[in-house]
Design an enzyme around this catalytic site. Structure first.
Site, short mmCIF file in Angstrom:
data_model
loop_
_atom_site.label_atom_id
_atom_site.label_comp_id
_atom_site.label_asym_id
_atom_site.label_seq_id
_atom_site.Cartn_x
_atom_site.Cartn_y
_atom_site.Cartn_z
N SER A 291 44.58 37.19 41.64
CA SER A 291 44.74 38.04 40.47
C SER A 291 44.07 39.40 40.65
CB SER A 291 44.18 37.31 39.24
OG SER A 291 44.48 37.97 38.05
N ASP A 302 47.45 49.21 50.23
CA ASP A 302 48.62 50.07 50.04
C ASP A 302 48.30 51.54 50.28
OD1 ASP A 302 50.27 47.97 49.54
OD2 ASP A 302 50.51 48.34 47.40
N LYS A 316 48.78 35.47 42.94
CA LYS A 316 48.97 35.45 41.48
C LYS A 316 49.25 36.89 41.02
CE LYS A 316 46.78 34.34 37.05
NZ LYS A 316 46.74 35.68 36.47
#
Length: 550
Positions: A291, A302, A316
């Site tokens: 999460s 990223d 998740k």
């Protein structure tokens, strides 16, 4: 009975609202129709079932059964559980600051928060609680000892505990206060240049704790950072945004949420000036990093801001929103999926398309889509966050796993602590050879047995041979193999000494330093930390990984 009738009337009143509003919408009609069926069914049960029905229990089971068909994160919180919900989101609760586990029909203290009322009152890990405010919790079945210990700030609770080395129970009077659980239980310098921050949770103060630790370590000369998210189950989304913001430029998009309700779709941006955008960072993750942990690790990946080391994260990619319900109850509903800057959603399990048996499957590789990081590195959706440098999942020997599972390690740590209560371990604590031999000697007096995978396979072989009336063909070989396995098991404590010692040392350290035990663990045996240190010594490789090299 009156309460049940009142409940039934309320439900009937709701569902008998004129259906004019629903006549153009089959979906709303179906909802109203089924609520009516449920209410009338409950009314008939109440009137004619042979025994009295507990309306609260029946409703709770009905709600839980319904939500179970959705996903594990859509949950109902009755009024009695609201305090647990608040603890989950804020990291605070009113109580004594002790975690109790029920094992072998005993209520045993397994963790104490430093500086908490329990700590100040002299409660110890390993204490067995026998009475709470005069209530015998040993013989009484189904007692919720956590609720007995919790209460309003300023009140007290009288605890009676059995303690190692004490013949008679001890009486402790423990005050209740606001107990704060730490998101960052440990931060410190591993060497002259490398700092370490362990982040275990994402409650309301997580970002503040991470920033404070970072500033403190930078003041101590930190030039490189290890951010440890291993085992972190996640928490508040806004905390993950703030933590990412600490290492990314202002106005960068951190995460986007998309759901059925359009007005809840939102892009979360870095709104503040960062603490540092240049310092080399390694983020540690594993299969239990979930999460909010995946938002932080995935977003830093990223933007090519950190190198990830460890194992693939949990996967998740769902967002929950809390809705207030009547009678001071709440429901946490999965309302959206989140997408990190590359555009990928890392949700690994497909709860919307269940298998015939009700189970859910992982997103197949054939359906995964490739995305690009800022520097053009290829990353994928639908399966958690993949680390840039993968390390093997440490395998635990059967003997070590059973020593932990059967609480043998825990019990020996209790013994060790009370025999060395005034001898606090120092940094890089390690049991001596003589102390490990003491453990082996102590273990011989315990009823400790365990079976290995090989023994279980032999059991299955014997069972199959019996069914086929061919046991005589393999009996001698099986007997010989069992003898060899038993001979090997006698050496397991020696062969697996280092792994067992590591578990013993961690448990012993927790008795003196509670959640801050990591500070005194020798990082030399931590594979991911060692991999990070190795990478920091080779900065050209670090930068090459972020640019898409090996």
């Amino acid at each position: 009975m009156k309460n049940l009738r009142r409940f039934t009337l309320i439900v009937l009143a709701i569902v008998t609202i004129p259906f004019v509003a629903f006549k153009y919408d089959d979906r709303y009609f179906e909802i109203a129709k089924n609520l009516d069926i449920f209410a009338t069914m409950f009314k008939e049960l109440n009137a004619y079932y042979v025994d009295e029905i507990n309306p609260n229990k029946a409703m709770r089971l009905s709600i839980e059964s319904m939500l179970k068909q959705l996903d594990p994160y859509t949950n109902f919180y009755p009024e009695d559980d609201i305090e647990d919900y608040m603890t989950m989101t804020t990291g605070k609760y009113n109580g004594i600051g002790a975690t109790v586990s029920h094992r072998d029909n005993k209520h045993v203290v397994v963790m104490i928060y430093e500086g908490s009322p329990a700590d100040k009152a002299g409660m110890k890990i390993g204490d067995e609680i026998v009475k709470v405010d005069g209530v015998d919790v040993v013989s009484r079945k189904g007692v919720d000892i956590g609720r007995l210990m919790k209460g309003q700030t300023g009140t007290t609770v009288k605890m009676s505990v059995k303690r190692f080395g004490q013949n008679a129970p001890l009486d402790l009077v423990v005050g209740r206060d606001i107990v704060k659980t730490l998101n960052v239980p440990h931060s410190g310098m591993i060497n002259d240049e490398v700092g370490y921050i362990q982040l275990n949770d994402f409650t309301a103060t997580a970002a503040k704790e991470v920033k404070s630790a970072f500033v403190d370590l930078k003041g101590q000369g930190m030039k490189k950072l290890i951010l440890d998210l291993r085992g972190n189950p996640g928490g508040l989304l806004n905390m993950s945004v703030e933590i990412c913001n600490a290492f990314l430029p202002k106005d960068q998009m951190i995460v986007e949420t998309r759901g059925k309700v359009a007005e809840w779709n939102h892009k979360y941006m870095a709104l503040e000036a960062p603490l540092d955008t240049e310092m080399p960072i390694v983020t540690l993750i594993n299969s239990q990093s979930a999460s909010a942990s995946e938002i932080v690790s995935g977003t830093l990946q990223d933007y090519d801001r950190a190198v990830l080391i460890g194992q693939r994260s949990f996967g998740k990619g769902l967002v929950q929103t809390t809705r207030d319900l009547s009678y001071n109850t709440k429901m946490k509903i999965t309302t959206a999926k989140y997408y990190i800057p590359s555009g990928r959603c890392i949700q690994a399990l497909d709860y919307s398309h269940r298998n015939p048996d009700g189970s859910v499957g992982r997103v197949p590789d054939s359906l995964k889509t490739a995305f690009k990081t800022k520097n053009g590195r290829t990353v994928y959706d639908g399966g958690g966050v993949d680390p840039d440098i993968k390390t093997e999942v440490p395998t635990m020997a059967a003997v070590t796993a059973n020593l932990i599972q059967k609480n043998v390690i825990f019990d020996y740590a209790t013994k060790y602590y009370f025999e060395h209560a005034n001898q606090k371990p120092k940094e890089k604590f390690s049991l001596s050879e003589a102390e490990y031999q003491d453990f082996i000697t102590w273990l011989k007096g315990k009823d400790f047995t365990y079976s290995t995978a090989m023994e279980r396979n032999l059991d299955n072989l014997e069972a199959s041979a019996k069914k086929e009336n061919s046991l005589d063909l393999v009996q001698e070989q099986v007997k010989s193999l069992r003898e060899k396995i038993n001979q090997g098991k006698q050496q397991d404590l020696i062969k697996n000494k280092e792994d067992i010692k590591e578990q013993l040392e961690a448990e012993i350290l927790s008795r003196y330093y509670y959640q801050k035990a990591m500070k005194f663990v020798a990082f030399e045996r931590d594979k991911e930390v060692q991999e990070a240190l190795k990478l920091f010594k080779d900065l050209p490789r670090y930068h090459a990984i972020l640019k898409g090299g090996k």
